[in-house]
Design an enzyme around this catalytic site. Structure first.
Site, PDB file in Angstrom:
ATOM      1  N   ASP A  14     -44.744 -29.834  54.581  1.00  0.00           N
ATOM      2  CA  ASP A  14     -44.261 -31.008  55.309  1.00  0.00           C
ATOM      3  C   ASP A  14     -43.931 -32.110  54.311  1.00  0.00           C
ATOM      4  O   ASP A  14     -44.319 -32.037  53.137  1.00  0.00           O
ATOM      5  CB  ASP A  14     -45.322 -31.473  56.318  1.00  0.00           C
ATOM      6  CG  ASP A  14     -46.660 -31.738  55.652  1.00  0.00           C
ATOM      7  OD1 ASP A  14     -46.757 -32.727  54.915  1.00  0.00           O
ATOM      8  OD2 ASP A  14     -47.616 -30.946  55.843  1.00  0.00           O
ATOM      9  N   GLU A  62     -35.726  -2.684  33.782  1.00  0.00           N
ATOM     10  CA  GLU A  62     -36.131  -3.790  34.672  1.00  0.00           C
ATOM     11  C   GLU A  62     -36.532  -5.023  33.859  1.00  0.00           C
ATOM     12  O   GLU A  62     -36.223  -6.163  34.240  1.00  0.00           O
ATOM     13  CB  GLU A  62     -37.290  -3.345  35.564  1.00  0.00           C
ATOM     14  CG  GLU A  62     -36.852  -2.364  36.657  1.00  0.00           C
ATOM     15  CD  GLU A  62     -38.037  -1.768  37.410  1.00  0.00           C
ATOM     16  OE1 GLU A  62     -37.917  -1.572  38.626  1.00  0.00           O
ATOM     17  OE2 GLU A  62     -39.077  -1.486  36.772  1.00  0.00           O
TER      18      GLU A  62
END
Ligand code: DGJ
Length: 728
Positions: free
Chosen positions: A534, A614
């Site tokens: 928030d 990777e």
């Protein structure tokens, strides 16, 4: 000057770049809301209707004018107990037990700059960038005074709202409800969009018609919650990303809240938002003031995209603070999903060393480094290093991490206490529990009573000792349960209803002190992922771990919903291992990377377990993120698809000078013999020409925005894509 008052017409107008808000004082001193929307440049009083319907209360002074009723007029701050029967903004119990409030206008002030709120987070702005309007109201039969505050930031089309409630009388009164704002919209058919979910699936948009009655989204968890976010959008039925009208509101508060949308008997829509009154009462002594948290409100006449730009701009620039507000965030590696509680110095150093070779800047040691903490059942509160895992304390590990050229970060969960901890054995009364009742456990833990100054002092001392003990650049501030059993040994029993808000004031005080005293530390908020995501927390922590769900496919939905209100720079997002630990899903490494780049970006796996190919990809990704991080964090963000409904996710970043655009996303399923999907870009300059990196061709901004471009042909599931455009 964005705020204009016309004394003759008793009208106050707030003008932002693209919106106008009008308030009028009528002859009875009632403050009416007249207009909020596109600029009208005229007095809109003619839109107010006086239908004179039965069972609508008339104020006494209106005499036989039965058509005059606060129940049918749009109000700036609806009062309870009197003639307005809709959801109220303020409810009070006076000394004599009566509950009627009838606020009337007594004056206003206009000042340069933006007001602040003692003890609470709030939008801030320079005197040149904002103006503040305060309207003073007083109850007609008491000395209750309410100051409605409006902070105006014209460049974002934002108005902040908050109220100060003052008891100017000599007897105490009890506040039972004090909303941050009320917005009455007398016309229109609206949908209400809220952001809902659960742990590991937060803030998914939910759009529902505003039918007659009262519709609520709220939290009673002592935190803003995974389940319902303290933000809401009211939108016209035809509202899309690029057209239609919408109003948005976001609370700058991290505790229990309530948003109510009422469609009334006459088809008007009322929106209120503030501290959840179900868990709130506040004794206001003679001469005392109560400050509500603030709400940010904004309007767009051009759909959700514009609304989100307004929120992103104000939250990124005028809510977030500190050194990292606009600066490049470190690319981090977090050990949580790599090791959980099972680690020692060697294991962590190996993860950090590998990451350092692949371009990662910061190593974060997550849960498990302190007290007796080999699982989540013990140790919270004992913020001293567990030397069976880290011999010699933090310093040897920190020094090793730094020798790899990396910064070091650390995890805390300050607000919690385990029953199996030295802190609990020493101070059982510091845990929140009702005497005589066994407290509710969640993840086997209890909460510390942050309303108490001695508890906050302990936490400040424990955290600052650790931060001073080694070179620590980052703190992850976690919070892993909801609050209940509200009882404090430090609050008189008749005032226990103040505890939930006093808890928040205590938390904010502690965060303010620590972020002030450790200005170079990057604080990241977290609550089991995004359980306290928030604008209140963003005032202290410019980024928040968005969700415990690190699955790239699920994250496209979570981050999509989050993006309606919150900027990309606020979103904590990491690449994790496959099969994913929450869903078992396998997604390509590049799909995980572009999804995590829509945030503060990092990794949360043991990179040493990756193949050489990777690892090379990770090295390329970190370099690519560094190239794009300013565009991603400080440019404008556009949702190009709805991943909860469409077959692909696509989002776009555009630099503020509109010379560069980057589109990322993934096609969820590749279908055979199918047409490629088309996207239409947004935010470009229609007059400019752009070179598309992939084929070197030149396209006009108009063509890319109106006609669009095809996504690449894909292979496999969750197939990622990246499209990059630069001004030609
Ligand atoms: C919940 C957080 O969201 C996770 O990232 C991790 O920090 C755990 N808590 C640790 O307990």
């Amino acid at each position: 000057m964005p705020i204009k008052a016309n004394k003759n017409a008793n009208t106050i107008r707030i003008l932002t770049n693209n919106t106008e808000y009008q308030i009028k004082v009528d002859k009875f001193g009632i403050l009416k809301h007249v207009w909020y929307g596109r600029p009208v440049w005229d007095d809109m009083d003619h839109l107010l209707d006086y239908p004179g319907i039965g069972f609508a209360g008339n104020i006494h002074e209106s005499g036989d004018r039965r058509e005059y009723s606060p129940d049918t007029l749009p109000q700036e701050y609806g009062c309870s107990g009197g003639a307005d029967y809709r959801v109220p903004s303020i409810s009070v119990v006076f000394e004599d037990g009566s509950r009627t409030v009838d606020l009337r206008y007594i004056g206003y002030t206009i000042e340069k700059g933006k007001y602040s709120i003692p003890g609470l987070p709030a939008v801030y702005a320079s005197d040149d960038d904002a103006e503040t309007l305060e309207i003073y109201l007083q109850d007609i039969a008491s000395e209750l005074v309410v100051r409605l505050r409006y902070g105006v930031l014209p460049q974002y089309d934002v108005i902040t709202r908050s109220a100060v409630i003052s008891n100017k009388g000599s007897e105490p009164i009890r506040l039972e409800n004090a909303m941050s704002f009320c917005l009455d919209i007398p016309f229109g058919e609206w949908d209400r969009m809220t952001f809902v979910g659960r742990h590991a699936m937060e803030r998914v948009p939910d759009r529902q018609p505003v039918d007659p009655g009262i519709h609520e989204s709220s939290s009673a968890r002592g935190a803003s919650s995974h389940q319902q976010n303290p933000s809401v959008i009211l939108c016209s039925k035809d509202c899309t990303e690029t057209s239609g009208e919408c109003y948005g509101a976001a609370l700058v508060y991290s505790g229990s809240f309530k948003t109510q949308v009422e469609r009334d008997q006459l088809g008007g829509t009322r929106l209120t938002m503030g501290i959840n009154p179900d868990l709130f009462s506040w004794e206001l002594g003679a001469g005392e003031d109560f400050y509500t948290p603030e709400a940010i409100i904004t309007y767009s006449g051009e759909g959700f995209d514009r609304l989100s730009q307004n929120f992103h701009g104000v939250i990124r620039n005028n809510v977030c603070r500190g050194k990292y507000k606009l600066a490049p965030r470190p690319i981090l590696i977090n050990n949580w999903e790599a090791t959980y509680f099972n680690f020692d110095e060697e294991k962590l150093a190996a993860i950090a060393k590998q990451a350092s070779k692949l371009g990662v800047d910061l190593f974060v040691m997550d849960d498990g480094w302190f007290g007796k903490r080999s699982s989540d059942t013990s140790g919270l509160g004992d913020w001293t290093v567990n030397e069976s895992k880290l011999k010699g304390g933090l310093k040897p590990l920190v020094d090793r991490v730094k020798s790899f050229g990396m910064k070091f970060g650390i995890w805390f969960e300050p607000e919690m206490i385990s029953e199996d901890s030295d802190l609990f054995r020493a101070h059982p009364d510091w845990a929140i529990a009702v005497p005589g009742r066994a407290p509710v456990l969640s993840r086997s833990q209890l909460l510390l009573d942050l309303t108490r100054a001695d508890v906050r002092e302990y936490l400040y001392g424990a955290i600052s000792d650790i931060l001073n003990s080694a070179d620590i650049s980052y703190v992850k501030w976690d919070f892993n349960r909801s609050i209940c059993d509200w009882y404090s040994h430090g609050i008189p029993k008749e005032r226990m209803g103040e505890m939930p808000h006093r808890y928040m004031l205590g938390l904010y005080e502690l965060l303010e002190r620590l972020t002030h005293d450790f200005p170079d530390v990057l604080f990241e908020g977290c609550s089991g992922g995004g359980g306290r995501f928030d604008a209140g927390m963003l005032y202290y922590t410019p980024q928040i771990w968005c969700s415990d769900d690190t699955d790239a496919y699920e994250r496209t939905k979570i981050q999509y919903g989050t993006s309606f209100i919150y900027p990309v720079s606020a979103v904590g997002s990491h690449v994790s291992a496959v099969p994913n630990h929450q869903t078992g899903r396998v997604t390509p490494l590049e799909a995980r990377a572009v999804t995590a780049m829509a945030g503060s970006f990092g990794y949360e796996l043991d990179l040493g377990k990756l193949s050489d190919a990777e690892k090379a990809a990770v090295k390329e990704q970190t370099a690519r993120f560094r190239r794009y991080d300013d565009l991603i964090h400080n440019g404008s963000y556009h949702r190009l698809s709805d991943p909860t409904a469409d077959k692909f996710a696509a989002w776009e970043y555009v630099s503020f000078d509109r010379t560069e655009a980057l589109v990322h996303g993934m096609v969820f399923r590749t279908e055979p013999s199918a047409m490629r999907y088309r996207i239409r870009l947004r935010g470009l300059d229609p007059e400019k020409l752009y070179r598309f990196d992939t084929d070197g061709k030149i396209y006009s901004g108009t063509a890319l925005m109106n006609g669009g471009i095809l996504l690449p042909r894909t292979w496999g599931d969750y197939a990622p894509f990246e499209l990059h455009f630069t001004e030609f």
